[in-house]
Design a protein around this motif. Structure first.
Motif, mmCIF file in Angstrom:
data_model
loop_
_atom_site.group_PDB
_atom_site.id
_atom_site.type_symbol
_atom_site.label_atom_id
_atom_site.label_comp_id
_atom_site.label_asym_id
_atom_site.label_seq_id
_atom_site.Cartn_x
_atom_site.Cartn_y
_atom_site.Cartn_z
ATOM 1 N N GLY A 409 -3.710 -1.912 5.317
ATOM 2 C CA GLY A 409 -4.882 -2.125 4.959
ATOM 3 C C GLY A 409 -5.052 -2.874 3.398
ATOM 4 O O GLY A 409 -4.120 -3.257 3.010
ATOM 5 N N SER A 410 -6.213 -2.978 3.114
ATOM 6 C CA SER A 410 -6.539 -3.841 1.843
ATOM 7 C C SER A 410 -7.424 -2.879 0.861
ATOM 8 O O SER A 410 -7.872 -2.147 1.167
ATOM 9 N N GLY A 411 -7.167 -3.182 -0.359
ATOM 10 C CA GLY A 411 -8.296 -2.558 -1.422
ATOM 11 C C GLY A 411 -7.981 -3.143 -2.695
ATOM 12 O O GLY A 411 -7.609 -4.250 -3.047
ATOM 13 N N PRO A 412 -8.704 -2.606 -3.903
ATOM 14 C CA PRO A 412 -9.121 -3.348 -5.076
ATOM 15 C C PRO A 412 -7.912 -3.194 -5.967
ATOM 16 O O PRO A 412 -7.672 -3.814 -6.893
ATOM 17 N N ALA A 413 -6.502 -2.621 -5.557
ATOM 18 C CA ALA A 413 -5.673 -2.471 -6.381
ATOM 19 C C ALA A 413 -5.038 -3.935 -6.818
ATOM 20 O O ALA A 413 -4.402 -3.978 -7.878
ATOM 21 N N ALA A 414 -5.188 -4.968 -5.687
ATOM 22 C CA ALA A 414 -4.596 -6.165 -6.157
ATOM 23 C C ALA A 414 -5.616 -6.824 -7.279
ATOM 24 O O ALA A 414 -4.802 -7.729 -7.762
ATOM 25 N N ASP A 415 -6.759 -6.455 -7.251
ATOM 26 C CA ASP A 415 -7.555 -6.930 -8.635
ATOM 27 C C ASP A 415 -6.838 -6.660 -10.000
ATOM 28 O O ASP A 415 -6.940 -7.512 -10.759
ATOM 29 N N LEU A 416 -6.455 -5.394 -9.837
ATOM 30 C CA LEU A 416 -5.951 -4.792 -11.237
ATOM 31 C C LEU A 416 -4.543 -5.575 -11.263
ATOM 32 O O LEU A 416 -4.150 -5.946 -12.524
ATOM 33 N N GLN A 417 -3.654 -6.043 -10.345
ATOM 34 C CA GLN A 417 -2.610 -6.439 -10.465
ATOM 35 C C GLN A 417 -2.710 -7.788 -10.999
ATOM 36 O O GLN A 417 -1.984 -8.289 -11.960
ATOM 37 N N GLU A 418 -3.570 -8.533 -10.436
ATOM 38 C CA GLU A 418 -3.725 -9.838 -10.866
ATOM 39 C C GLU A 418 -4.318 -10.041 -12.221
ATOM 40 O O GLU A 418 -3.906 -10.826 -12.952
ATOM 41 N N VAL A 419 -5.257 -9.496 -12.440
ATOM 42 C CA VAL A 419 -6.296 -9.388 -13.623
ATOM 43 C C VAL A 419 -5.320 -9.094 -14.941
ATOM 44 O O VAL A 419 -5.524 -9.511 -15.948
ATOM 45 N N LEU A 420 -4.833 -7.652 -14.728
ATOM 46 C CA LEU A 420 -3.981 -7.158 -16.007
ATOM 47 C C LEU A 420 -2.508 -7.684 -15.604
ATOM 48 O O LEU A 420 -1.935 -7.344 -16.869
ATOM 49 N N ASP A 421 -2.193 -8.050 -14.918
ATOM 50 C CA ASP A 421 -0.772 -8.717 -14.844
ATOM 51 C C ASP A 421 0.187 -7.620 -15.324
ATOM 52 O O ASP A 421 1.178 -7.434 -15.812
ATOM 53 N N ALA A 422 -0.188 -6.521 -14.238
ATOM 54 C CA ALA A 422 0.739 -5.416 -14.246
ATOM 55 C C ALA A 422 1.151 -4.857 -12.801
ATOM 56 O O ALA A 422 0.483 -5.126 -12.038
ATOM 57 N N PRO A 423 2.381 -4.602 -12.841
ATOM 58 C CA PRO A 423 2.841 -3.718 -11.485
ATOM 59 C C PRO A 423 1.775 -2.733 -11.014
ATOM 60 O O PRO A 423 1.538 -1.822 -11.841
ATOM 61 N N VAL A 424 1.581 -2.396 -9.713
ATOM 62 C CA VAL A 424 0.782 -1.406 -9.351
ATOM 63 C C VAL A 424 1.663 -0.439 -8.353
ATOM 64 O O VAL A 424 2.441 -0.960 -7.412
ATOM 65 N N LEU A 425 1.562 0.714 -8.740
ATOM 66 C CA LEU A 425 2.311 1.876 -8.208
ATOM 67 C C LEU A 425 1.485 2.831 -7.455
ATOM 68 O O LEU A 425 0.340 2.975 -7.918
ATOM 69 N N PHE A 426 1.757 3.364 -6.282
ATOM 70 C CA PHE A 426 0.827 4.221 -5.386
ATOM 71 C C PHE A 426 1.255 5.538 -5.638
ATOM 72 O O PHE A 426 2.432 6.004 -5.078
ATOM 73 N N LEU A 427 0.419 6.333 -5.996
ATOM 74 C CA LEU A 427 0.874 8.122 -5.966
ATOM 75 C C LEU A 427 -0.191 8.574 -5.450
ATOM 76 O O LEU A 427 -1.260 8.719 -5.936
ATOM 77 N N GLY A 428 0.177 8.995 -4.211
ATOM 78 C CA GLY A 428 -1.015 9.680 -3.237
ATOM 79 C C GLY A 428 -0.265 10.860 -2.568
ATOM 80 O O GLY A 428 0.789 10.739 -2.322
ATOM 81 N N ILE A 429 -0.904 12.066 -2.337
ATOM 82 C CA ILE A 429 -0.496 13.004 -1.561
ATOM 83 C C ILE A 429 -1.367 13.183 -0.173
ATOM 84 O O ILE A 429 -0.863 14.430 0.529
ATOM 85 N N SER A 430 -2.193 12.758 0.149
ATOM 86 C CA SER A 430 -2.977 12.766 1.113
ATOM 87 C C SER A 430 -1.943 12.545 2.528
ATOM 88 O O SER A 430 -1.094 11.666 2.515
ATOM 89 N N VAL A 431 -2.390 13.118 3.650
ATOM 90 C CA VAL A 431 -1.816 12.740 4.989
ATOM 91 C C VAL A 431 -2.673 12.616 5.989
ATOM 92 O O VAL A 431 -3.836 12.473 5.876
ATOM 93 N N PRO A 432 -2.163 11.729 7.196
ATOM 94 C CA PRO A 432 -3.195 11.279 8.251
ATOM 95 C C PRO A 432 -4.319 12.230 8.557
ATOM 96 O O PRO A 432 -5.288 11.842 8.994
ATOM 97 N N SER A 433 -3.516 13.520 8.882
ATOM 98 C CA SER A 433 -4.758 14.559 9.526
ATOM 99 C C SER A 433 -5.809 14.890 8.447
ATOM 100 O O SER A 433 -6.777 15.593 8.808
ATOM 101 N N ASP A 434 -5.964 14.393 7.127
ATOM 102 C CA ASP A 434 -6.987 14.687 6.332
ATOM 103 C C ASP A 434 -8.252 14.149 6.781
ATOM 104 O O ASP A 434 -9.237 14.460 6.475
ATOM 105 N N GLY A 435 -8.141 13.133 7.594
ATOM 106 C CA GLY A 435 -9.427 12.780 8.285
ATOM 107 C C GLY A 435 -10.287 11.847 7.273
ATOM 108 O O GLY A 435 -11.579 12.074 7.092
ATOM 109 N N TRP A 436 -9.678 10.984 6.338
ATOM 110 C CA TRP A 436 -10.667 10.251 5.724
ATOM 111 C C TRP A 436 -11.559 9.569 6.546
ATOM 112 O O TRP A 436 -11.495 9.120 7.440
#
Length: 470
Positions: A409-436
């Motif tokens: 999918g897509s999200g606002p992370a790319a805006d942070l990467q582009e505007v701030l010129d910084a690498p984006v790392l993802f730290l999440g602990i949710s699992v598919p069964s969490d039912g977002w």
């Protein structure tokens, strides 16, 4: 001076266990605030959620906590400088708004009255994204306890927006206007998940998105198909031909120039994807589908994570009521979306699609193409030192190898990467069964605590290894 690794891990876990109950009490209090950004009736609740978080971050120890207004819902900014002036600056991103939820949607209990059943906390926002934002508060305190510091090992900043579940319509402008305050050497996004409870993973990138709507117009009104059929162009037929021309026989996007700049998967990345315990039949059941389909030469995971796509989201035109109505319709409509991968430029994709449509639409058909705001893709190389810090910190928390995924999918992370010129790392602990976004959303409490542990180890690892990398 830092304690030995094993001692630090033990200290972190002891601290977390001692403060777990109070942490969960605070989290459940926050979850009771129905901060639904998509519903105007909840605007005051979204503002109240921002106020609540800012106050709690002050209690955590952040000396700077501010509410940043936007043309929509407010964001929360917090900052805690390191005592080391040469330490790297890290920005943590998340969001405090949530999806709409009501008991009649299929919830077993009130979605805004958190309930703990066994080792699971059920509430709207438990995983997406309040739980994953909030674990950083206990994580930074555990980091201080384990290292004896009075401030984080990095210059720590948080940006928690209030409109992610409404498409982040004002987020990029906020980042652009506040770029100096948000400047960072790395961005940590805690609004994602892992492969499963048994297979901890770190995400290395997200696809971008471009969307368009194509309106096709033929006769000035619906006309008789017997009197005029076969003698004038039909916009519904033109729409069908346009859709049919979108892919070639190998399911590759047939828009000339579409693949220009695509960052191809490395052999190592393909090997890492293949190591994941992927059950294609189970995945198909989740997709409510009976067969896979896509670009030839790529696996299913490669297709949804690392290859660009073109999809028909809607097509229509002409009479669609009961019975027959023998007409040539005056208009037709096609809605398309394009998922983009690293190396692709949304502006180039728009130009390519416009040129392709101009070649496809026959004479006598007038058409209009409208593109919505685009989202850029983001990708962090496997060997990036900040990514490896995340992997090591997760490894200490989970005590097992950490594997790699991407997000389709897509999200606002790319805006942070582009505007701030910084690498984006993802730290999440949710699992598919969490039912977002679904009824009975939950978070696994043991995994939530692993998120706390990871954050506790991450700041010291980043400080040490970023300095070595530079």
């Amino acid at each position: 001076m830092s304690k030995p690794v094993d001692d630090a891990v033990s200290t972190v876990r002891t601290y977390i266990e001692a403060h777990r109950a109070a942490f969960l009490d605070d989290l459940t209090e926050w979850l009771r605030i129905p901060s639904v950004s998509a519903q105007p009736d909840h605007a005051a609740d979204v503002a109240r959620s921002a106020d609540w978080l800012a106050a709690k971050l002050r209690d955590t120890g952040f000396p700077t906590c501010e509410i940043w207004p936007t043309a929509g819902a407010p964001a929360v900014f917090a900052e805690w400088p390191s005592e080391d002036p040469d330490a790297p600056t890290v920005l943590v991103y998340g969001h405090h708004d949530v999806q709409p939820a009501a008991r009649e949607d299929g919830w077993d209990t009130d979605p805004f009255e958190p309930v703990i059943r066994g080792n699971r906390l059920h509430a709207r926002g438990a995983a997406d994204d309040k739980g994953q934002v909030f674990f950083h508060t206990l994580g930074v305190r555990a980091h201080l306890a384990a290292t004896g510091r009075t401030a984080p090992a990095v210059h720590l900043r948080l940006l928690v927006e209030g409109e992610e579940e409404s498409g982040s319509p004002h987020f990029r402008r906020l980042v652009e206007e506040r770029a100096e305050r948000l400047a960072a050497d790395a961005v940590i996004v805690s609004d994602t998940g892992m492969w499963s409870e048994d297979t901890p993973t770190v995400c290395t990138g997200m696809r971008g998105l471009a969307e368009c709507e194509i309106e096709l117009h033929g006769p000035g009104q619906d006309i008789h198909s017997g009197s005029f059929g076969g003698a004038v162009p039909n916009p519904a037929t033109a729409a069908a031909r346009l859709v049919a021309a979108l892919h070639d026989e190998h399911a590759r996007v047939a828009v000339p120039g579409f693949y220009e700049g695509v960052t191809e998967l490395t052999d190592r990345e393909r090997e890492l994807f293949a190591e994941l315990p992927f059950d294609e039949e189970r995945w198909l059941r989740t997709a409510r589908s009976t067969a896979t389909h896509g670009e030839a030469g790529h696996t299913t995971l490669e297709r949804v994570w690392a290859r660009p796509t073109a999809e028909v989201n809607g097509i229509g035109g002409g009479y669609q009521g009961p019975g027959s109505k023998t007409i040539i319709p005056s208009s037709a409509l096609v809605k398309l979306s394009f998922r983009l991968v690293a190396g692709q430029d949304p502006d180039h994709i728009e130009k390519a699609v416009r040129a392709w449509a101009a070649d496809q639409v026959p004479a006598g058909i007038r058409y209009e193409i409208t593109f919505g705001p685009a989202t850029r893709p983001c990708l962090t190389p496997l060997d990036h030192p900040a990514l490896q810090s995340v992997v090591r910190a997760m490894g200490r928390a989970f005590e097992q190898p950490i594997r790699y995924t991407r997000e389709g999918g897509s999200g606002p992370a790319a805006d942070l990467q582009e505007v701030l010129d910084a690498p984006v790392l993802f730290l999440g602990i949710s699992v598919p069964s969490d039912g977002w976004h679904a009824p009975n959303e939950k978070v696994e409490l043991d995994l939530l605590m692993k998120g706390v542990e990871t954050a506790a180890h991450l700041w010291g690892d980043l400080a040490e290894n970023w300095r070595e990398a530079h």
